[in-house]
Design an enzyme around this catalytic site. Structure first.
Site, PDB file in Angstrom:
ATOM      1  N   LYS A  35      -2.675 -50.178  -7.102  1.00 20.54           N
ATOM      2  CA  LYS A  35      -3.290 -49.420  -5.996  1.00 20.54           C
ATOM      3  C   LYS A  35      -4.738 -49.865  -5.883  1.00 20.54           C
ATOM      4  O   LYS A  35      -5.322 -50.347  -6.850  1.00 20.54           O
ATOM      5  CB  LYS A  35      -3.230 -47.915  -6.292  1.00 20.54           C
ATOM      6  CG  LYS A  35      -3.390 -47.040  -5.060  1.00 20.54           C
ATOM      7  CD  LYS A  35      -2.104 -46.895  -4.285  1.00 20.54           C
ATOM      8  CE  LYS A  35      -2.322 -46.241  -2.945  1.00 20.54           C
ATOM      9  NZ  LYS A  35      -1.052 -45.963  -2.240  1.00 20.54           N
ATOM     10  N   ASP A  46      -2.628 -47.717   3.248  1.00 21.75           N
ATOM     11  CA  ASP A  46      -2.512 -46.324   2.793  1.00 21.75           C
ATOM     12  C   ASP A  46      -3.450 -45.548   3.707  1.00 21.75           C
ATOM     13  O   ASP A  46      -3.764 -46.027   4.822  1.00 21.75           O
ATOM     14  CB  ASP A  46      -2.907 -46.201   1.306  1.00 21.75           C
ATOM     15  CG  ASP A  46      -2.575 -44.826   0.707  1.00 21.75           C
ATOM     16  OD1 ASP A  46      -1.395 -44.553   0.472  1.00 21.75           O
ATOM     17  OD2 ASP A  46      -3.503 -44.020   0.502  1.00 21.75           O
TER      18      ASP A  46
HETATM   19  P1  NDP Z   1      -3.236 -42.116   7.547  1.00 22.17           P
HETATM   20  O1  NDP Z   1      -4.631 -42.503   7.277  1.00 22.17           O
HETATM   21  O2  NDP Z   1      -2.461 -42.815   8.592  1.00 22.17           O
HETATM   22  O3  NDP Z   1      -3.168 -40.551   7.860  1.00 22.17           O
HETATM   23  C1  NDP Z   1      -3.610 -39.607   6.950  1.00 22.17           C
HETATM   24  C2  NDP Z   1      -3.482 -38.233   7.572  1.00 22.17           C
HETATM   25  O4  NDP Z   1      -3.790 -37.251   6.594  1.00 22.17           O
HETATM   26  C3  NDP Z   1      -4.464 -38.006   8.711  1.00 22.17           C
HETATM   27  O5  NDP Z   1      -3.927 -37.082   9.613  1.00 22.17           O
HETATM   28  C4  NDP Z   1      -5.669 -37.441   7.974  1.00 22.17           C
HETATM   29  O6  NDP Z   1      -6.529 -36.677   8.800  1.00 22.17           O
HETATM   30  C5  NDP Z   1      -4.995 -36.566   6.971  1.00 22.17           C
HETATM   31  N1  NDP Z   1      -5.864 -36.427   5.777  1.00 22.17           N
HETATM   32  C6  NDP Z   1      -6.397 -37.435   5.044  1.00 22.17           C
HETATM   33  N2  NDP Z   1      -7.163 -36.938   4.054  1.00 22.17           N
HETATM   34  C7  NDP Z   1      -7.096 -35.612   4.188  1.00 22.17           C
HETATM   35  C8  NDP Z   1      -7.668 -34.548   3.467  1.00 22.17           C
HETATM   36  N3  NDP Z   1      -8.468 -34.763   2.398  1.00 22.17           N
HETATM   37  N4  NDP Z   1      -7.371 -33.285   3.873  1.00 22.17           N
HETATM   38  C9  NDP Z   1      -6.553 -33.068   4.932  1.00 22.17           C
HETATM   39  N5  NDP Z   1      -5.994 -34.037   5.654  1.00 22.17           N
HETATM   40  C10 NDP Z   1      -6.262 -35.286   5.280  1.00 22.17           C
HETATM   41  O7  NDP Z   1      -2.485 -42.208   6.131  1.00 22.17           O
HETATM   42  P2  NDP Z   1      -0.934 -42.296   5.822  1.00 22.17           P
HETATM   43  O8  NDP Z   1      -0.172 -41.519   6.823  1.00 22.17           O
HETATM   44  O9  NDP Z   1      -0.617 -43.719   5.589  1.00 22.17           O
HETATM   45  O10 NDP Z   1      -0.871 -41.586   4.399  1.00 22.17           O
HETATM   46  C11 NDP Z   1      -0.637 -40.187   4.247  1.00 22.17           C
HETATM   47  C12 NDP Z   1      -0.135 -39.901   2.843  1.00 22.17           C
HETATM   48  O11 NDP Z   1       1.086 -40.633   2.626  1.00 22.17           O
HETATM   49  C13 NDP Z   1      -1.071 -40.342   1.700  1.00 22.17           C
HETATM   50  O12 NDP Z   1      -0.908 -39.447   0.620  1.00 22.17           O
HETATM   51  C14 NDP Z   1      -0.520 -41.705   1.305  1.00 22.17           C
HETATM   52  O13 NDP Z   1      -0.863 -42.048  -0.008  1.00 22.17           O
HETATM   53  C15 NDP Z   1       0.976 -41.428   1.457  1.00 22.17           C
HETATM   54  N6  NDP Z   1       1.802 -42.618   1.592  1.00 22.17           N
HETATM   55  C16 NDP Z   1       1.613 -43.512   2.621  1.00 22.17           C
HETATM   56  C17 NDP Z   1       2.427 -44.612   2.741  1.00 22.17           C
HETATM   57  C18 NDP Z   1       2.340 -45.527   3.900  1.00 22.17           C
HETATM   58  O14 NDP Z   1       3.235 -46.386   4.040  1.00 22.17           O
HETATM   59  N7  NDP Z   1       1.361 -45.425   4.764  1.00 22.17           N
HETATM   60  C19 NDP Z   1       3.482 -44.902   1.724  1.00 22.17           C
HETATM   61  C20 NDP Z   1       3.646 -43.866   0.739  1.00 22.17           C
HETATM   62  C21 NDP Z   1       2.801 -42.799   0.671  1.00 22.17           C
HETATM   63  P3  NDP Z   1      -7.932 -37.335   9.314  1.00 22.17           P
HETATM   64  O15 NDP Z   1      -7.538 -38.228  10.438  1.00 22.17           O
HETATM   65  O16 NDP Z   1      -8.748 -36.162   9.725  1.00 22.17           O
HETATM   66  O17 NDP Z   1      -8.511 -38.062   8.137  1.00 22.17           O
END
Ligand code: NDP
Length: 445
Positions: free
Chosen positions: A126, A166
């Site tokens: 990571k 991510d």
């Molecule tokens: P994105 O950056 O596309 O989206 C993240 C989302 O979560 C946004 O809506 C963001 O809001 C919100 N968010 C981020 N940080 C916080 C916080 N501290 N409190 C509340 N909301 C928050 O990321 P992903 O969709 O790619 O990732 C989301 C989750 O999925 C993570 O845990 C990641 O590790 C996990 N994941 C992702 C994978 C992937 O393929 N992308 C694979 C496996 C797991 P805002 O826009 O306001 O920041």
């Protein structure tokens, strides 16, 4: 003292300032007790647990870049190469102000078992930086990505370490990172996944984590004689995972009523209009609040945790770690939620996770539930190696099969060790056994 307790005590002593890492290690080692106790002499002799909790390599570096005002800015970049027993390090890059070594170690540690569960040859890693892409111009994001790669390139490669996206790292960032890697090395190789379709990306990679989440949820419900059709679904987040989880859930007939970002959440009892969410979040990089300004059936609420108070049948946390605490878990169950599948990594605290298990909720933990993203990343690596691209239908079918197989491995491992229905234990054991075997076969390294 048992082997698990000894190693846990030592991890706590050595990593006291990394709470998320301690949480992840505690969850995994606690659930491995039955398998470790059974094989204690062998695992002790090979130092399996001590080696498993120590990253093979932690790389940290300075990332200087120039903003649009001509000001030099500095961020801290990392790559945690955690475990390469079953394949090259594989795991995403996170760009978010909260990023630090402990958070990336927790994510890298989880990734080892998740990647093993996919049955594909990928180790755990990571990386990321405490850089916030929010509010930055495209040029600033490019300048940052290029500087980040100026250091990272010497540590990665198609056969050694293959990062992906991510939080905060999507198609735009991967494009800038790939361009800089190519420029520095002269190599056109599958060193990153999540690439654009015009330069080696795989179809379905964008959708993979969200779609995979719904495929395994569907599998879990089917085994209970239930289905996702007609269910009320609460989703947190509105990023990559949340959007494609919503898309597939709606396709299978569910009614998704919430989405959120780090400022607040929306409730739309008429069902989320996903094309509008995509327009706001993917095209304009706006805030979820704008949805309620456009849709009369929707309300916006400030703050994130309130979303778990919205009554639902199924909850899909898809934002970030520890977004469901014990209080939120109790509220979900009290309001009738019977299934939770984790799109985000470690979205439930240890107490919340225990509460779901104690209350016999259909609970699929992140390691199994969100493995679809890295699985299709590994399929992207295969396509890059053979210099071919597979059709959407072919990749989607493979993803579906992989998720069904993860469900099978997870439920069988839980049953074998006397924890039937406990997918947390099942996923950890199924992921661990293969990695431990490979580590023992490769000697002390
Ligand atoms: P994105 O950056 O596309 O989206 C993240 C989302 O979560 C946004 O809506 C963001 O809001 C919100 N968010 C981020 N940080 C916080 C916080 N501290 N409190 C509340 N909301 C928050 O990321 P992903 O969709 O790619 O990732 C989301 C989750 O999925 C993570 O845990 C990641 O590790 C996990 N994941 C992702 C994978 C992937 O393929 N992308 C694979 C496996 C797991 P805002 O826009 O306001 O920041």
């Amino acid at each position: 003292m048992s082997y698990v307790d000894e190693v846990l005590a030592s991890v706590k002593e050595k990593n006291a300032s990394e709470p998320e890492f301690l949480q992840a290690v505690t969850e995994v080692l606690e659930s491995l007790r039955s398998v470790v106790d059974k094989n204690e002499a062998k695992y002790r002799e090979y130092g399996i647990l001590e080696r498993l909790v120590e990253p093979e390599r932690v790389i940290s570096f300075r990332v200087p870049w120039v903003d649009d005002k001509g000001q030099v800015r500095v961020n801290r970049g990392y790559r945690i190469e955690f475990n390469s027993a079953i394949g090259p390090y594989k795991g995403g890059l996170r760009f978010h102000p909260s990023v630090n070594q402990g958070i990336l170690k927790f994510l890298g540690f989880e990734q080892i078992f998740k990647n093993s569960l996919t049955s594909l040859p990928i180790g755990g890693g990571k990386g990321g930086a405490d850089f916030d892409p929010k509010g930055k111009s495209d040029r600033e994001v490019m300048a940052f990505c290029q500087s980040f790669m100026n250091e990272l390139y010497r540590h990665i490669g198609a056969d050694t370490d293959v990062p992906a996206g991510d939080i905060g790292v999507g198609g735009r960032e991967i494009g800038y990172l790939f361009g800089q890697y190519k420029r520095l090395t002269g190599l056109y190789e599958g060193v990153l996944t999540g690439k654009g379709l015009t330069y080696g990306g795989s179809l379905v990679r964008t959708q993979a984590t969200g779609y995979g989440l719904i495929y395994i949820l569907d599998e879990m419900l089917k085994h209970k004689g239930e289905s996702i059709e007609g269910k009320r679904v609460v989703i947190s987040g509105s990023g990559n995972v949340a959007i494609y989880a919503c898309e597939k859930a709606q396709e299978l007939g569910a009614k998704v009523i919430t989405m959120s970002d780090s400022n607040g959440y929306i409730v739309d009892e008429a069902g989320i209009d996903l094309s509008l969410v995509k327009e706001i979040k993917e095209v304009r990089r706006g805030r979820i609040k704008e949805y309620a300004e456009k849709v009369p059936t929707a309300q916006y609420h400030e703050g994130c945790s309130g979303v778990w108070g919205v009554a639902c049948d199924i909850a899909l946390p898809c934002a970030t770690q520890n977004e469901i605490d014990l209080n939120s878990a109790e509220l979900l169950v009290k309001n009738g939620c019977t299934a939770v599948a984790e799109g985000a990594n470690m979205p439930s605290t240890l107490e919340a996770s225990k509460y779901f298990l104690d209350n016999k909720i259909n609970y699929m933990p992140a390691k199994a539930a969100n493995a679809g993203g890295v699985a299709v990343s590994a399929l992207e690596m295969s396509q890059n190696s053979e210099r071919l691209s597979w059709s959407f239908e072919e990749v989607d079918k493979r993803l579906k099969d992989i998720m069904a197989n993860i469900y099978k491995m997870t439920s069988e491992a839980a049953k074998k060790y006397g924890h039937e229905g406990d997918f947390v234990t099942g996923a950890n054991i199924a992921g661990f056994e293969k990695v431990a075997e490979a580590m023992m076969a490769q000697g002390v390294c």
